[in-house]
Design an enzyme around this catalytic site. Sequence first.
Site, PDB file in Angstrom:
ATOM      1  N   LEU A  14      -6.178  36.504  19.884  1.00 12.64           N
ATOM      2  CA  LEU A  14      -7.180  35.531  20.353  1.00 12.64           C
ATOM      3  C   LEU A  14      -7.115  34.244  19.553  1.00 12.64           C
ATOM      4  O   LEU A  14      -7.519  33.185  20.019  1.00 12.64           O
ATOM      5  CB  LEU A  14      -8.580  36.134  20.221  1.00 12.64           C
ATOM      6  CG  LEU A  14      -8.907  37.294  21.146  1.00 12.64           C
ATOM      7  CD1 LEU A  14     -10.205  37.978  20.716  1.00 12.64           C
ATOM      8  CD2 LEU A  14      -9.029  36.816  22.589  1.00 12.64           C
ATOM      9  N   PHE A  19      -9.775  33.602   7.576  1.00  9.92           N
ATOM     10  CA  PHE A  19      -9.663  34.917   6.976  1.00  9.92           C
ATOM     11  C   PHE A  19      -8.530  35.766   7.522  1.00  9.92           C
ATOM     12  O   PHE A  19      -8.077  36.690   6.890  1.00  9.92           O
ATOM     13  CB  PHE A  19     -10.984  35.678   7.154  1.00  9.92           C
ATOM     14  CG  PHE A  19     -12.044  35.145   6.265  1.00  9.92           C
ATOM     15  CD1 PHE A  19     -12.101  35.525   4.939  1.00  9.92           C
ATOM     16  CD2 PHE A  19     -12.971  34.234   6.733  1.00  9.92           C
ATOM     17  CE1 PHE A  19     -13.070  35.021   4.094  1.00  9.92           C
ATOM     18  CE2 PHE A  19     -13.946  33.724   5.893  1.00  9.92           C
ATOM     19  CZ  PHE A  19     -14.001  34.122   4.573  1.00  9.92           C
ATOM     20  N   GLY A  20      -8.114  35.475   8.738  1.00  7.59           N
ATOM     21  CA  GLY A  20      -7.073  36.297   9.335  1.00  7.59           C
ATOM     22  C   GLY A  20      -7.036  36.092  10.833  1.00  7.59           C
ATOM     23  O   GLY A  20      -7.507  35.061  11.328  1.00  7.59           O
ATOM     24  N   LYS A  37     -11.580  41.351  14.431  1.00  5.50           N
ATOM     25  CA  LYS A  37     -11.195  40.400  13.393  1.00  5.50           C
ATOM     26  C   LYS A  37     -10.524  41.207  12.283  1.00  5.50           C
ATOM     27  O   LYS A  37     -11.119  42.163  11.773  1.00  5.50           O
ATOM     28  CB  LYS A  37     -12.477  39.740  12.861  1.00  5.50           C
ATOM     29  CG  LYS A  37     -12.365  38.249  12.688  1.00  5.50           C
ATOM     30  CD  LYS A  37     -13.736  37.667  12.509  1.00  5.50           C
ATOM     31  CE  LYS A  37     -13.774  36.729  11.343  1.00  5.50           C
ATOM     32  NZ  LYS A  37     -14.981  35.923  11.306  1.00  5.50           N
ATOM     33  N   ASP A 127     -23.906  28.072   9.100  1.00  3.28           N
ATOM     34  CA  ASP A 127     -22.693  27.383   9.568  1.00  3.28           C
ATOM     35  C   ASP A 127     -22.718  27.278  11.094  1.00  3.28           C
ATOM     36  O   ASP A 127     -21.728  27.533  11.767  1.00  3.28           O
ATOM     37  CB  ASP A 127     -21.434  28.120   9.089  1.00  3.28           C
ATOM     38  CG  ASP A 127     -20.177  27.251   9.199  1.00  3.28           C
ATOM     39  OD1 ASP A 127     -20.312  26.007   9.312  1.00  3.28           O
ATOM     40  OD2 ASP A 127     -19.069  27.803   9.181  1.00  3.28           O
TER      41      ASP A 127
END
Length: 335
Positions: A14, A19-20, A37, A127
């Site tokens: 996706l 972070f990855g 994730k 955020d």
Amino acid sequence: MLNMEEKYEPLKELGSGNFGVARLVRDKKTKQLFAVKYIERGTKIDEKVQREIINHRSLRHPNIVLFREVMLTPTHLAIVMEYAAGGELFERMCTAGRFSEDEARYFFQQLISGVSYCHSMEICHRDLKLENTLLDGNATPRLKICDFGYSKSGILHSKPHSTVGTPAYIAPEVLSRKEYDGKIADVWSCGVTLYVMLVGAYPFEDPEDPRDFRKTIARIVSVQYSIPDYVHISSSCRLLLSQIFVANPSKRITIQAIKNNPWFLKNLPRELKEGEKYNYENLGIRQSAQSVEEITQIVQEARIPAEGSKVSWHSMVGTFNPEDDNYGSSSADMA
Ligand SMILES: Nc1ncnc2c1ncn2[C@@H]1O[C@H](COP(=O)(O)OP(=O)(O)OP(=O)(O)O)[C@@H](O)[C@H]1O
């Protein structure tokens, strides 16, 4: 108990973040789609990751991507969550250039509904931005807040004082490095999100020099923004923006007052009205069966680097540097 590969079939990538990577997967048994994730095991799994997961787990609302479970792979910690098939609201806005007032209100109502719920659970997001809001696959898309990487719980964590977030969306008091109320700072970010949807540009960036962070900061602190002449925005919408963009947090409009604002209330969908219950079971999605203890244990285990992997000494999250004029619109921990 099934492991990741036994339970989920990977379908496609996706995208990737700080972070990855995130992947689309299918539950082999139920055939349901989920987003996963992946965060590399080892030093990248820190307090913040744990906080993101624990906070995310406690939230259950139609405008928040639903957390499902965490699993370990030999190399990664996998966070399984609801799949938002409509992609990022940011992309949709970029394609449209900007939204009409009605369209912007439609998304803003859902954003406020999700944020209000987070706050009722004593979690502030810290955020909020267009890039952290996804859409589901419906023809009339439902907004889904994601990415709780900077979230703080008023119950589990101390009051925030670090400067986190994304420069263009940061409230003035967050820049002060003093203690602030994360909920009221979230209101400001919601205001920036609304402005961006309506205008197709950031309110506090100098259009001539959008990447000059110092200028942006100066404009945020002095609440210097304007609405270009070519954008038609009603006076009631302008009034709401002016009530959100107030430097003094104690004078800024609250989420509750936004929910009672006449502009906000126009065409408010029934399901967003107070008291309406949304049933995830109708969608066949069950929330996490994992307890906080189980999750904590899995996350702790993920802190041990995978065998054979090189130890990464630095977290992938870059420290924000105001000297770096390439800050873009990505999040940064400026503490
Ligand atoms: N639940 C989801 N459903 C659909 N797409 C998702 C989901 N979660 C993330 N994505 C997509 O996967 C990509 C990577 O997401 P990820 O959360 O890892 O990074 P990010 O939000 O881009 O950045 P960061 O977390 O570093 O701030 C993003 O482009 C996002 O649109």
